[in-house]
Design a protein around this motif. Structure first.
Motif, short mmCIF file in Angstrom:
data_model
loop_
_atom_site.label_atom_id
_atom_site.label_comp_id
_atom_site.label_asym_id
_atom_site.label_seq_id
_atom_site.Cartn_x
_atom_site.Cartn_y
_atom_site.Cartn_z
N THR A 5 0.85 -1.18 0.00
CA THR A 5 0.00 0.00 0.00
C THR A 5 0.89 1.23 0.00
OG1 THR A 5 -1.74 -1.14 1.24
CG2 THR A 5 -1.76 1.27 1.29
N PRO A 27 -3.72 6.14 2.33
CA PRO A 27 -3.46 5.39 1.09
C PRO A 27 -3.85 6.19 -0.15
CG PRO A 27 -4.53 4.00 2.73
CD PRO A 27 -4.59 5.41 3.26
N THR A 29 -4.37 5.80 -4.53
CA THR A 29 -4.55 4.91 -5.67
C THR A 29 -4.06 5.62 -6.92
OG1 THR A 29 -6.81 5.70 -5.99
CG2 THR A 29 -6.52 3.73 -4.62
N SER A 156 -0.13 1.65 -6.86
CA SER A 156 -0.41 0.91 -5.63
C SER A 156 -0.38 -0.60 -5.83
CB SER A 156 -1.76 1.33 -5.05
OG SER A 156 -1.70 2.64 -4.53
#
Length: 226
Positions: A5, A27, A29, A156
């Motif tokens: 991650t 996180p 993406t 990711s």
């Protein structure tokens, strides 16, 4: 090992302090550019001690979160990666098996383990515990940093693939033990001082201990702040 991650964060006020910090990471993406000093969109509040080429990327094992929950209780902060200011979170990699100098491919980038993480007082504010930084240091559950050998795009879902081991005998656990447990072992300190792939700051600590026969005072770093 599952794909890592990736996490980034902006500078923001640090709870319980007059200071600012970018320790809160979330996180991301999609695709990020990983440059010589870290991921695009990531920040460090105090560039004197955080960030820079030898601390471009912070990796913290999610493997440790269960142990922290056992120690501290069910804190919501430990429900997801990002509690320790990490940019990379994985399962299946810890300080026991990762060594200084290890080179990994991450997407279109190449990164190399440069040093262990030296916890600072901002972890105390992050967790609301006056001794959290010392707990991290004392347990050896510190995480580590990478320098970037080859910048490139990273997503990711990209795997973190081990490419080469420059100093496989120097695991991060061994480095931690030499610096924080068996702290005046001259043979280990001499080896650390000569370990060219290790960040210069750590080698300088080893040389100072060899010259002085004393261990530096960590308290300002672990307990300081406003």
């Amino acid at each position: 090992m599952m794909p890592p991650t990736l996490l980034t964060g902006p500078v923001a006020p640090l709870a319980g302090s007059d200071a600012t910090s970018a320790i809160a990471k979330t996180p991301v993406t999609g695709r990020l550019w990983l440059g010589a000093e870290g991921f695009e969109g990531d920040a460090q509040a105090d560039r004197r001690v955080h960030g820079g080429p030898e601390k471009a990327v912070h990796h913290y094992p999610f493997d440790h979160y269960a142990a922290w929950r056992a120690d501290l209780g069910e804190l919501s902060l430990l429900d997801a990666p990002g509690a320790f200011g990490e940019n990379v979170s994985t399962l299946g990699m810890t300080e026991d098996g990762v060594a200084v100098g290890d080179i990994f491919r991450l997407g279109g980038a190449l990164v190399q383990v440069s040093q262990g993480r030296q916890p600072c007082w901002k972890l105390n504010r992050r967790f609301g515990l006056p001794d959290m930084a010392r707990r991290v240091q004392d347990t050896g559950r510190t995480g580590w940093y990478y320098r970037v050998l080859q910048p490139g795009p990273v997503s990711s879902g990209d795997e973190l693939l081990l490419i080469d081991r420059v100093a496989p005998g120097w695991t991060l656990r061994r480095l931690w033990r030499a610096m924080y447990v068996d702290r005046l072992n001259r043979a280990e300190l001499e080896a650390i001082a000569a370990l060219e792939v290790l960040a210069e700051g750590w080698r300088r600590y080893a040389r100072r201990r060899l010259d002085s026969g004393r261990v530096e005072d960590w308290r300002p770093r672990l307990e300081g702040g406003t």
